[in-house]
Design a protein around this motif. Sequence first.
Motif, PDB file in Angstrom:
ATOM      1  N   THR A 114      -1.840   7.033  20.243  1.00 53.92           N
ATOM      2  CA  THR A 114      -3.036   6.211  20.027  1.00 53.92           C
ATOM      3  C   THR A 114      -2.952   5.471  18.692  1.00 53.92           C
ATOM      4  OG1 THR A 114      -4.360   7.778  21.320  1.00 53.92           O
ATOM      5  CG2 THR A 114      -5.570   6.254  19.906  1.00 53.92           C
ATOM      6  N   LEU A 115      -2.497   6.174  17.657  1.00 57.09           N
ATOM      7  CA  LEU A 115      -2.327   5.515  16.347  1.00 57.09           C
ATOM      8  C   LEU A 115      -1.330   4.366  16.439  1.00 57.09           C
ATOM      9  CD1 LEU A 115      -2.010   8.054  13.388  1.00 57.09           C
ATOM     10  CD2 LEU A 115      -3.724   6.258  13.737  1.00 57.09           C
ATOM     11  N   GLU A 116      -0.252   4.586  17.167  1.00 61.36           N
ATOM     12  CA  GLU A 116       0.743   3.516  17.339  1.00 61.36           C
ATOM     13  C   GLU A 116       0.135   2.315  18.058  1.00 61.36           C
ATOM     14  OE1 GLU A 116       3.560   3.317  15.973  1.00 61.36           O
ATOM     15  OE2 GLU A 116       4.082   5.374  15.446  1.00 61.36           O
ATOM     16  N   ARG A 117      -0.649   2.585  19.091  1.00 60.79           N
ATOM     17  CA  ARG A 117      -1.271   1.486  19.832  1.00 60.79           C
ATOM     18  C   ARG A 117      -2.273   0.723  18.962  1.00 60.79           C
ATOM     19  NH1 ARG A 117      -0.069  -1.514  23.009  1.00 60.79           N
ATOM     20  NH2 ARG A 117      -1.918  -1.569  24.347  1.00 60.79           N
ATOM     21  N   LEU A 118      -3.002   1.463  18.110  1.00 58.76           N
ATOM     22  CA  LEU A 118      -3.949   0.795  17.207  1.00 58.76           C
ATOM     23  C   LEU A 118      -3.204  -0.125  16.253  1.00 58.76           C
ATOM     24  CD1 LEU A 118      -6.373   3.771  16.500  1.00 58.76           C
ATOM     25  CD2 LEU A 118      -6.968   1.630  17.649  1.00 58.76           C
ATOM     26  N   GLU A 119      -2.025   0.317  15.830  1.00 58.80           N
ATOM     27  CA  GLU A 119      -1.227  -0.541  14.945  1.00 58.80           C
ATOM     28  C   GLU A 119      -0.794  -1.805  15.709  1.00 58.80           C
ATOM     29  OE1 GLU A 119       2.411   1.123  13.414  1.00 58.80           O
ATOM     30  OE2 GLU A 119       2.809  -0.652  12.203  1.00 58.80           O
ATOM     31  N   THR A 120      -0.249  -1.597  16.909  1.00 56.67           N
ATOM     32  CA  THR A 120       0.209  -2.739  17.717  1.00 56.67           C
ATOM     33  C   THR A 120      -0.917  -3.735  17.965  1.00 56.67           C
ATOM     34  OG1 THR A 120       1.726  -1.247  18.850  1.00 56.67           O
ATOM     35  CG2 THR A 120       1.290  -3.374  19.924  1.00 56.67           C
ATOM     36  N   LEU A 121      -2.091  -3.200  18.267  1.00 52.43           N
ATOM     37  CA  LEU A 121      -3.231  -4.047  18.621  1.00 52.43           C
ATOM     38  C   LEU A 121      -3.898  -4.663  17.400  1.00 52.43           C
ATOM     39  CD1 LEU A 121      -4.685  -1.692  21.358  1.00 52.43           C
ATOM     40  CD2 LEU A 121      -3.877  -4.027  21.750  1.00 52.43           C
ATOM     41  N   GLY A 122      -3.517  -4.194  16.210  1.00 53.06           N
ATOM     42  CA  GLY A 122      -4.079  -4.787  15.001  1.00 53.06           C
ATOM     43  C   GLY A 122      -5.463  -4.282  14.651  1.00 53.06           C
ATOM     44  N   VAL A 123      -5.742  -3.021  14.972  1.00 54.56           N
ATOM     45  CA  VAL A 123      -7.042  -2.449  14.618  1.00 54.56           C
ATOM     46  C   VAL A 123      -6.882  -1.674  13.309  1.00 54.56           C
ATOM     47  CG1 VAL A 123      -8.917  -0.927  15.342  1.00 54.56           C
ATOM     48  CG2 VAL A 123      -7.627  -2.233  17.060  1.00 54.56           C
ATOM     49  N   ALA A 124      -7.709  -1.999  12.317  1.00 58.93           N
ATOM     50  CA  ALA A 124      -7.617  -1.335  11.012  1.00 58.93           C
ATOM     51  C   ALA A 124      -8.208   0.071  11.087  1.00 58.93           C
ATOM     52  CB  ALA A 124      -8.363  -2.162   9.965  1.00 58.93           C
ATOM     53  N   VAL A 125      -7.546   1.016  10.412  1.00 58.13           N
ATOM     54  CA  VAL A 125      -8.032   2.399  10.373  1.00 58.13           C
ATOM     55  C   VAL A 125      -8.092   2.858   8.917  1.00 58.13           C
ATOM     56  CG1 VAL A 125      -7.692   4.777  11.179  1.00 58.13           C
ATOM     57  CG2 VAL A 125      -6.819   2.857  12.558  1.00 58.13           C
ATOM     58  N   VAL A 126      -9.251   3.292   8.467  1.00 53.70           N
ATOM     59  CA  VAL A 126      -9.364   3.877   7.129  1.00 53.70           C
ATOM     60  C   VAL A 126      -9.981   5.262   7.234  1.00 53.70           C
ATOM     61  CG1 VAL A 126      -9.596   1.626   5.987  1.00 53.70           C
ATOM     62  CG2 VAL A 126     -11.653   2.867   6.664  1.00 53.70           C
ATOM     63  N   GLY A 127      -9.478   6.192   6.413  1.00 51.07           N
ATOM     64  CA  GLY A 127     -10.073   7.520   6.343  1.00 51.07           C
ATOM     65  C   GLY A 127     -11.244   7.492   5.381  1.00 51.07           C
ATOM     66  N   TYR A 128     -12.299   8.249   5.699  1.00 50.99           N
ATOM     67  CA  TYR A 128     -13.404   8.357   4.754  1.00 50.99           C
ATOM     68  C   TYR A 128     -13.152   9.561   3.865  1.00 50.99           C
ATOM     69  CZ  TYR A 128     -18.014   8.113   2.708  1.00 50.99           C
ATOM     70  OH  TYR A 128     -19.044   7.988   1.805  1.00 50.99           O
ATOM     71  N   ARG A 129     -12.805   9.266   2.619  1.00 51.73           N
ATOM     72  CA  ARG A 129     -12.473  10.302   1.631  1.00 51.73           C
ATOM     73  C   ARG A 129     -11.318  11.179   2.076  1.00 51.73           C
ATOM     74  NH1 ARG A 129     -18.666  11.635  -0.390  1.00 51.73           N
ATOM     75  NH2 ARG A 129     -18.875   9.620  -1.424  1.00 51.73           N
ATOM     76  N   THR A 130     -10.385  10.610   2.846  1.00 50.15           N
ATOM     77  CA  THR A 130      -9.187  11.356   3.238  1.00 50.15           C
ATOM     78  C   THR A 130      -8.072  10.384   3.596  1.00 50.15           C
ATOM     79  OG1 THR A 130      -8.267  12.993   4.774  1.00 50.15           O
ATOM     80  CG2 THR A 130      -9.888  11.489   5.681  1.00 50.15           C
ATOM     81  N   ARG A 131      -6.831  10.821   3.415  1.00 49.64           N
ATOM     82  CA  ARG A 131      -5.671  10.066   3.885  1.00 49.64           C
ATOM     83  C   ARG A 131      -5.045  10.759   5.093  1.00 49.64           C
ATOM     84  NH1 ARG A 131      -2.961   6.139   0.485  1.00 49.64           N
ATOM     85  NH2 ARG A 131      -4.653   5.154  -0.656  1.00 49.64           N
ATOM     86  N   ARG A 132      -5.780  11.670   5.714  1.00 53.53           N
ATOM     87  CA  ARG A 132      -5.302  12.328   6.926  1.00 53.53           C
ATOM     88  C   ARG A 132      -6.229  11.961   8.073  1.00 53.53           C
ATOM     89  NH1 ARG A 132      -0.442  14.689   7.498  1.00 53.53           N
ATOM     90  NH2 ARG A 132      -1.252  16.566   8.505  1.00 53.53           N
ATOM     91  N   LEU A 133      -5.628  11.643   9.214  1.00 53.89           N
ATOM     92  CA  LEU A 133      -6.440  11.270  10.362  1.00 53.89           C
ATOM     93  C   LEU A 133      -7.132  12.500  10.935  1.00 53.89           C
ATOM     94  CD1 LEU A 133      -7.191   9.055  12.509  1.00 53.89           C
ATOM     95  CD2 LEU A 133      -5.329  10.025  13.869  1.00 53.89           C
ATOM     96  N   PRO A 134      -8.471  12.462  11.039  1.00 52.26           N
ATOM     97  CA  PRO A 134      -9.165  13.584  11.686  1.00 52.26           C
ATOM     98  C   PRO A 134      -8.972  13.552  13.204  1.00 52.26           C
ATOM     99  CG  PRO A 134     -10.764  12.000  10.785  1.00 52.26           C
ATOM    100  CD  PRO A 134      -9.402  11.433  10.513  1.00 52.26           C
TER     101      PRO A 134
END
Length: 308
Positions: free
Chosen positions: A168-188
């Motif tokens: 899913t993370l790879e697809r979000l990258e391909t599709l150009g959707v930005a992802v930011v963590g709220y007070r974290t650098r780890r994906l919940p």
Amino acid sequence: MNSFDIHLGAEVGAALRDRRPVVALESTIVSHGLPRPDNLRVAREIEQAVRAAGAVPATIGMVGGRLVVGLDDAELTRLATVDGVSKLSVRDLAVAAAAGADGATTVAATSAVAAAAGIGVFATGGLGGVHRQAATTFDESADLGTLARTPIAVVCAGIKSILDVGATLERLETLGVAVVGYRTRRLPGFYLTDAGFDLDWSVDSPEQVADVLAAQDAHGVHGGGLIVANPLPADEQLDPALHDRTLAEGLARMERDGVTGKAVTPYLLAHFHAATQGASLAVNVRIILRNADLAARIAVAAARRAAA
Ligand code: PSU
Ligand code: MN
């Protein structure tokens, strides 16, 4: 004006006119994601969490073919309690409207409708994505493709752990959707605090999210969405061992029962709620309430920024 227009609830319409903060909320969580009778109580609590943080809640759904942004309590009750409410993705909206159907909007449909109505912030539980058997089933949530072209901030607890999170993370990258963590650098991972993947970006405050949204607007380069991934504190997550056991059992049962397509996510969530004797339900509710609170604070910060 025709009968297929988006209908704004009175309070939401007034808030949008006055540029006061509004937070979109989805209804699929209510009708298909949470068990009755808790679902209606929780739906009201989510709206209350938005209000408590200073914004107006706009729960979105379809009632008798009418697409409503800001369901009133009778409409919310109907979608939470009546049998035969359809799960509506973006592609279903026009067909369901023409049929006069009752329907609940997914993350995809809610995002698209909210953006069309001029709402910039949306709170949900966990994002849809690539299902674990996608290599053979091609089952990937329309949440991803929709967020690629819809300008909205989605506050969620990351990607649902029932999915293939890495894919899913790879697809979000391909599709150009930005992802930011709220007070974290780890994906919940929804029920879990940490899904096991690093994020490139994090933000520390609602004001910082408002800055990102303002930059997106000002640049006009990127027309897509922003995922704000808000993890549960580690001591509030579902016990990871219980999670892994329950998921393995749920996936096996799903295969045995031949469940496919849009029934997959509701089936797995219902399995969790039954098999954990309500533990996953309590976690799911906590997730949504926390996201509603953060989304409202982001909407407040964005409205302040716009007024400054
Ligand atoms: N998050 C939750 N519960 C839910 C969902 C998200 O905590 O029920 C719903 C959302 O509506 C999301 C949908 O869009 O699950 C994903 O379904 P699918 O995998 O069929 O796209
Ligand atoms: Mn699907």
